[in-house]
Enzyme design. Sequence first.
Site, short mmCIF file in Angstrom:
data_model
loop_
_atom_site.label_atom_id
_atom_site.label_comp_id
_atom_site.label_asym_id
_atom_site.label_seq_id
_atom_site.Cartn_x
_atom_site.Cartn_y
_atom_site.Cartn_z
N LYS A 53 0.80 -1.22 0.07
CA LYS A 53 0.10 0.00 -0.05
C LYS A 53 1.02 1.27 0.09
O LYS A 53 0.64 2.23 -0.64
CB LYS A 53 -1.02 -0.07 1.26
CG LYS A 53 -1.88 -1.29 0.99
CD LYS A 53 -2.87 -1.34 2.20
CE LYS A 53 -3.73 -2.37 2.14
NZ LYS A 53 -4.58 -2.52 3.35
N GLN A 97 -4.43 -1.38 9.60
CA GLN A 97 -4.66 -2.59 8.88
C GLN A 97 -5.11 -3.32 9.97
O GLN A 97 -4.89 -3.42 11.28
CB GLN A 97 -2.90 -2.86 8.73
CG GLN A 97 -2.93 -4.32 7.99
CD GLN A 97 -3.58 -4.20 6.59
OE1 GLN A 97 -3.74 -3.16 5.94
NE2 GLN A 97 -4.03 -5.55 5.95
N ASP A 120 -11.15 3.38 4.26
CA ASP A 120 -11.48 1.86 3.94
C ASP A 120 -13.00 1.73 3.96
O ASP A 120 -13.65 0.61 3.68
CB ASP A 120 -11.02 0.99 5.42
CG ASP A 120 -9.81 0.33 5.42
OD1 ASP A 120 -9.57 -0.21 3.97
OD2 ASP A 120 -9.02 0.34 6.28
N1 GUN Z 1 -7.19 -6.42 6.32
C1 GUN Z 1 -7.54 -7.28 5.26
N2 GUN Z 1 -8.25 -6.29 4.40
C2 GUN Z 1 -8.40 -5.19 4.98
C3 GUN Z 1 -8.46 -3.96 4.43
O1 GUN Z 1 -9.22 -3.54 3.16
N3 GUN Z 1 -8.15 -3.04 5.27
C4 GUN Z 1 -7.61 -2.75 6.32
N4 GUN Z 1 -7.63 -1.75 7.14
N5 GUN Z 1 -7.29 -3.98 6.79
C5 GUN Z 1 -7.48 -5.20 6.19
#
Ligand code: GUN
Length: 285
Positions: A53, A97, A120
């Site tokens: 990311k 995350q 998100d």
């Molecule tokens: N863990 C797995 N997928 C995601 C996501 O799309 N966003 C976040 N913040 N954590 C995750």
Amino acid sequence: MTAKLIDGTALSKTLRADVATRAAALTARGHQPGLAVVLVGDNPASEVYVRNKVKACEDNGLFSSYDRYPATMTEADLLARIDALNRDPKIHGILVQLPLPKHIDSHKVIEAIAPEKDVDGFHVANAGALMTGKPLFRPCTPYGVMKMFEAYGIELKGANAVVIGRSNIVGKPMALLLLEANATVTICHSKTRNIAAFTRDADVVVVATGLRNTLTADMVKPGATVIDVGMNRDENGKLCGDVDFANVKEVAGHITPVPGGVGPMTITMLLVNTIEAAERAASNA
Ligand code: GUN
């Protein structure tokens, strides 16, 4: 019959080019878009996702900050960090995350993120906005899947769509987006009695269970579109999804590979959401 591959890497490249153009335009106006990524603990899969990311931000002209904290971080310290990021004008998107260590209440953490920075789309305000048909941010993975349907001309109006998995991150928002696109939507999950009975009648199947071979060829209607959100490792350590790809591709009309399918799209849509947040902030400045 062999299914047509839905190429998430190629589609991402096209969408990221647009992200980079919009990021450059914002930067030229003194509003470089910024994403804050926060990782608590040392889950190896999360570390890989987070690194990708941050790299995607760098590659496309977005500013990013990356906070790594030990698994022993307290909930209060994490909430204080989020409060600081909420106030930071260089930051337009905040991504914490998941999963978080067990002693931290992830609901509390998500609710602490300012909804206008919740790229998100997990905050209850954003989940509610999506549910009532006025989304501010669409959760990145289901949003990316919708872009795949659009790019490959998959008709959703009146289609029977089955989502396997009911997480807040993928299954539930995926079902809402398919509904918004006028599909007839069924959500199957671990307690569903006969998943095959639903998938055999489906024009579109989205699989997000985190379990290998959740969807096998005998469960798929010939010509159906199959989207694999899974990211697992097989007995040889090779990446694989939730779909028995080798056999399902002989029955499906369209299918996403793993890797190179949904994965890159999730990160791309995170960039898109961050750009949108920055554009909104700039228009209010
Ligand atoms: N863990 C797995 N997928 C995601 C996501 O799309 N966003 C976040 N913040 N954590 C995750």
